[in-house]
Design a protein around this motif. Structure first.
Motif, PDB file in Angstrom:
ATOM      1  N   VAL A  42      14.777  74.847  62.703  1.00 13.06           N
ATOM      2  CA  VAL A  42      14.874  73.429  63.722  1.00 13.06           C
ATOM      3  C   VAL A  42      14.516  74.316  64.988  1.00 13.06           C
ATOM      4  O   VAL A  42      13.782  74.083  66.117  1.00 13.06           O
ATOM      5  CB  VAL A  42      16.478  73.736  63.953  1.00 13.06           C
ATOM      6  N   ARG A  43      14.822  75.823  64.796  1.00 14.32           N
ATOM      7  CA  ARG A  43      13.701  76.689  66.441  1.00 14.32           C
ATOM      8  C   ARG A  43      12.232  76.745  66.516  1.00 14.32           C
ATOM      9  O   ARG A  43      11.691  76.696  67.478  1.00 14.32           O
ATOM     10  CB  ARG A  43      14.708  77.664  66.190  1.00 14.32           C
ATOM     11  N   VAL A  64      10.710  73.958  66.113  1.00 17.52           N
ATOM     12  CA  VAL A  64      10.603  72.413  66.517  1.00 17.52           C
ATOM     13  C   VAL A  64       9.784  71.987  67.362  1.00 17.52           C
ATOM     14  O   VAL A  64       8.643  71.799  67.769  1.00 17.52           O
ATOM     15  CB  VAL A  64      11.238  71.642  66.587  1.00 17.52           C
ATOM     16  N   PRO A  65      10.197  72.964  69.090  1.00 13.45           N
ATOM     17  CA  PRO A  65       9.149  72.541  70.151  1.00 13.45           C
ATOM     18  C   PRO A  65       7.424  73.345  69.915  1.00 13.45           C
ATOM     19  O   PRO A  65       6.840  72.798  70.866  1.00 13.45           O
ATOM     20  CB  PRO A  65      10.244  73.968  70.871  1.00 13.45           C
ATOM     21  N   ALA A 107      21.690  68.708  63.652  1.00 11.26           N
ATOM     22  CA  ALA A 107      21.187  69.559  64.789  1.00 11.26           C
ATOM     23  C   ALA A 107      19.560  68.699  65.000  1.00 11.26           C
ATOM     24  O   ALA A 107      19.261  68.437  66.227  1.00 11.26           O
ATOM     25  CB  ALA A 107      21.109  70.645  64.726  1.00 11.26           C
ATOM     26  N   LEU A 108      18.693  68.558  64.022  1.00  9.51           N
ATOM     27  CA  LEU A 108      17.532  68.055  64.400  1.00  9.51           C
ATOM     28  C   LEU A 108      17.852  66.738  64.093  1.00  9.51           C
ATOM     29  O   LEU A 108      16.357  66.143  65.596  1.00  9.51           O
ATOM     30  CB  LEU A 108      16.418  68.470  63.038  1.00  9.51           C
TER      31      LEU A 108
END
Lengths: 258, 244
Positions: free
Chosen positions: A154-155, A157-158, A197-198
């Motif tokens: 998830v981290r 993703v940006p 979260a995603l």
């Protein structure tokens, strides 16, 4: 013909597993499907053919301007499913920019397989959206991004979104088909929280409804050189990839002819 | 820890959503927001403006010639331009004596708070403005790479990776000013490959002409260029406002 790239910034997220089994699902639906291994690690070939290290493949094509794609195609027992191994070439470039210099040759590759009347071409790519992978994205119609259902996934993703944004400047017609959650482990709270979260983070239409669970069967299938769906125990997994194919087909524009 | 905490401690959800929504749009180059996050929510500079978009290329073929030929020593200069997104910055004598190690770091990490912190760093207003502007430029416009030079010729931002190209681009821009031969808009376009060009913008300030070079696949519209200029002016006015 529809060309799809399976790609991610991060390694080890299940790109090859997804590519193999999704290609198999398309082939089973009757579409003439070509799976192309553009990851120099050669994971597709290593998963599906025992002779992979002797096969010429994608990187040989990039290096040899007179080579034809037809020389590289490896048929499978399913007549609609063929593959191109990564090969033995060394055109993979580390750390290059959004274009590596091979895009024209890759366009030629796509032209040739289009002439062979393939319906679907799936590119399994190396991790990272640079070099040859960037070139592949430069000629693809669509991209799907597997994202492991873990906090680290998830981290990242940006960075993935930023890289895709840059790629869309190079190839404005590149359709971002969506992120697919992989390695989902329902019995692990961190995995479920990451998945939630995603989904909370990204627009609904960007995250595929289908999720790929973590499953030992993938390891067993790889050991036997088979798509999971071919295995006797693989019916449930086959159904997941069939579901994914159907979901994907609703998103692909223009639609893949039946 | 719930899923919101999983996310918010590590990334900016608003930024991620904005990027994702841009990717879902059919025409990626029209997705530049009319006002952007770098200046904060109270930013008024772009209200009412239409989105940036790029003009279609004069001629587009289905099989364009390779803009970046197969690897060979001769092809290196062109490729180094397109390597612009590379994170690494080469040692560059052009940078000597330049203040902005801190400024460049601030530019690379786009967040409204960093603009505030750079304002309090004691840097003169123009470097601050160029830093803020560059940050906006890289995040919000459909460019492949960019460089920015201040009026003294010092490179404030370089993700093009070709010092030689930057020097030539700046010389061209300054020559056009001196000779009065530049386009009325102060824009120069230099084709560097089949489907790559650099658009060189002169950015006026009381300190002189700064230069921004934008590597793009297709020319930006005059509307887009006007928006880019306005963002520089806004950054300039904000950076020179006492107490901000």
């Amino acid at each position: 013909m529809t060309t799809l790239a399976i790609t991610s910034q991060k390694g080890g997220v299940g790109k090859t597993t997804l590519s193999i089994n999704l290609a198999y699902a398309f082939a089973r639906s009757g579409r003439k499907t070509l799976l192309v291994d553009t990851d120099p690690q050669g994971s597709v070939g290593l998963s599906l053919t025992r002779q992979s290290r002797h096969l010429s493949g994608f990187y040989d094509f990039l290096e040899n301007p007179v080579m034809n794609v037809g020389e590289l195609i490896v048929p499978t027992r399913l007549p609609t499913f063929s593959l191109v191994a990564a090969g033995r070439g060394s055109a993979y470039e580390f750390g290059s920019g959004p274009i590596s210099g091979n895009i024209h040759r890759i366009r030629g590759f796509v032209s040739q397989i289009r002439a062979m009347k393939y319906d679907v071409c799936i590119f399994d790519t190396a991790a990272g959206l640079f070099g040859v992978t960037a070139d592949v994205l430069g000629v693809s119609n669509g991209v799907m991004v597997p994202q492991q259902s873990e906090p680290l996934g998830v981290r990242s993703v940006p960075k993935m979104l930023e890289a895709l944004t840059r790629m869309r400047a190079v190839n404005p017609s590149l359709q971002v088909l969506g992120v697919i959650l992989t390695m989902v482990k329902k019995e692990l709270s961190e995995s479920l929280e990451s998945a939630q979260a995603l989904r909370g983070l990204l627009p609904d239409e960007m995250v595929m409804q289908t999720e790929i669970p973590r499953n030992d069967l993938y390891v067993q299938a790889s050991a036997r050189g088979l798509p999971v769906g071919v295995m006797a125990e693989g019916a449930k997994t086959l159904a997941i990839f069939e579901e994914l194919r159907l979901e994907l087909e609703q998103r692909i524009n223009p639609p893949i002819p039946s | 820890m719930n899923e919101n905490e999983v996310v918010s401690q590590w990334l900016d959800p608003d930024e991620v959503r904005s990027l994702a929504e841009g990717l879902l749009a059919k025409n990626p180059v029209s997705q530049i927001p009319s006002h952007e996050s770098v200046f904060g929510k109270d930013f008024e500079g772009f209200d009412g403006e239409s989105n940036l978009s790029t003009q279609p290329l004069q001629s587009v073929t289905s099989e364009p010639a390779n803009p970046f030929p197969q690897a060979s020593p001769k092809s290196k200069p062109a490729r180094s331009v397109v390597d612009g997104i590379k994170q690494s910055v080469r040692p560059d004598p052009f940078r000597e004596g330049q203040p902005p190690v801190a400024l460049t770091a601030a530019v690379k990490q786009a967040a409204p708070l960093e603009v505030v912190s750079s304002r309090s760093s004691g840097l003169p207003s123009l470097p601050r403005a160029l830093g803020t502007f560059s940050n906006w430029l890289k995040k919000q416009t459909p460019i492949l790479a960019a460089f920015v030079c201040d009026p003294k010729g010092e490179i404030v931002v370089d993700d093009v990776g070709s010092e030689k190209l930057i020097k030539v681009a700046r010389s061209l821009a300054l020559a056009s000013v001196t000779m009065g031969e530049g386009a009325p808009s102060g824009l120069l376009q230099v084709e560097i490959a089949k489907d790559r060009m650099i658009e060189i913008l002169q950015l006026e300030s009381k300190e002189g002409h700064s230069i921004a070079g934008l590597v793009v696949a297709r020319p930006l519209t005059s509307e887009a260029l006007a928006t880019i200029r306005r963002s520089f002016k806004t950054a300039l006015s904000r950076s020179s406002t006492p107490g901000e």
